[in-house]
Enzyme design. Sequence first.
Site, PDB file in Angstrom:
ATOM      1  N   ARG A  40      77.385  50.409 -86.003  1.00 34.14           N
ATOM      2  CA  ARG A  40      78.579  50.126 -86.430  1.00 34.14           C
ATOM      3  C   ARG A  40      78.656  50.243 -88.149  1.00 34.14           C
ATOM      4  O   ARG A  40      79.779  50.718 -88.558  1.00 34.14           O
ATOM      5  CB  ARG A  40      79.233  48.862 -86.056  1.00 34.14           C
ATOM      6  CG  ARG A  40      79.360  48.713 -84.302  1.00 34.14           C
ATOM      7  CD  ARG A  40      80.090  47.745 -84.003  1.00 34.14           C
ATOM      8  NE  ARG A  40      80.587  47.787 -82.642  1.00 34.14           N
ATOM      9  CZ  ARG A  40      81.291  46.590 -81.856  1.00 34.14           C
ATOM     10  NH1 ARG A  40      81.316  45.511 -82.332  1.00 34.14           N
ATOM     11  NH2 ARG A  40      81.729  46.954 -80.475  1.00 34.14           N
ATOM     12  N   LYS A 211      87.233  47.864 -61.502  1.00 32.99           N
ATOM     13  CA  LYS A 211      88.269  47.207 -60.863  1.00 32.99           C
ATOM     14  C   LYS A 211      89.691  48.039 -61.370  1.00 32.99           C
ATOM     15  O   LYS A 211      89.995  48.244 -62.434  1.00 32.99           O
ATOM     16  CB  LYS A 211      88.690  45.813 -61.368  1.00 32.99           C
ATOM     17  CG  LYS A 211      87.639  44.840 -60.846  1.00 32.99           C
ATOM     18  CD  LYS A 211      87.650  43.569 -61.492  1.00 32.99           C
ATOM     19  CE  LYS A 211      86.765  42.564 -60.677  1.00 32.99           C
ATOM     20  NZ  LYS A 211      86.966  41.112 -61.315  1.00 32.99           N
TER      21      LYS A 211
END
Length: 408
Positions: A40, A211
């Site tokens: 990052r 999910k």
Amino acid sequence: MAKLTVEDLELKGKKVLMRVDFNVPLKEENGEVIVSNDNRIVAALPTIKYVLEQGGRAILFSHLARIKSEDDKKGLSMKPVAQKLADLLGQPVTFVPATEGPELEAAIDGLEDGQVLVFENTRFEDVVDGVEVKRESKNDPELGKYWASLGDVFVNDAFGTAHRSHASNAGIAANIEQTAAGFLMEKEIKFLGGAVEKPERPFVAIIGGAKVSDKITIIQNLLKKADKVIVGGGMAYTFDAANGKSIGNSLFEEDKVELAKQLIEEAGDKLVLPVDAVAADAFNNDADTYAAGEEGIKDGYMGLDIGPKSIELFKSVLADAKTVVWNGPMGVFEMPNFAKGTLAIGEELVKVTKENGATTIVGGGDSTAAVQQLGVADQLTHISTGGGASLEYLEGKTLPGIAAISEK
């Protein structure tokens, strides 16, 4: 959307406030805390270097993890991050162990053109005198105003926090004349925003993960915009249950079966589901497995990856794609025996990038890990740096951090 970018700003002699995403992992080595993965920080270097080359004075700030108590602060200082940045830039970086006050203000006033300062973890403002007050996380108006007063212009290069309305992004932007996107933020807006709003067609979205409830709004939004939406991963078994297929012991959400039925009916052939699976008798890499066909999965077994026929089906859907967005794995990617589907998708994306000139965009931790494991991340168009932010962008939500950037 035409947003102001760092290249639109006059930077020479200016105090340039820069929100970066330096939320990096730390580890202790030989009694010293160091950065264990600098990806990052490296991603933010082009914007930082540009500001310095233009004669700006770079004042960088970032959060690091969540801070809920004074004890949390002890291991989450930005000091090791500032040291890593100095190594990567090849020049000194001033670190100030404060988020406000005379020491910080004096250090900023003492900066010269081309110099860099990093101040303390912005989330230290979430706990004051031992009390959790969330000044940063809840966008305390006085804090945003104060931080804005420390600089002349504001460059937001932290896409990873763009979905949050915090003092260090939306708060500063509300109190300073010019807010611009850094190169990293500009790239995210161009590719993710462009894919969702003005994709070159055929546009194929690949959505995986465990999910349906985590990705339902993404699927609904992309069904309106994409030519095809491929669904894989654990969530596919909820769709299988909706289709009346046997799913054995596979993960599924019983309360989402009716919603899955509705999506199947509304989407028609736009929605592409797996036709087979690699099923196992335990959630374990060394479990007994078998190839479950279109008849479904037998009792005592659970689906842990898409099967070979599904891989070929998904490849055929991707064959002529011109824009592809991928978020989420096709199976339990962490286990080698159930990673084949995810890795096959990564390989296919490289192929359509090279052969079709397709724009290929990957977001989400597991999808990103897959293309990195394959060593092909640099052969795709764009790897998104924001997990939650990229998800909300694909859902069609307005991201506060992007909305706060000035229009051209």
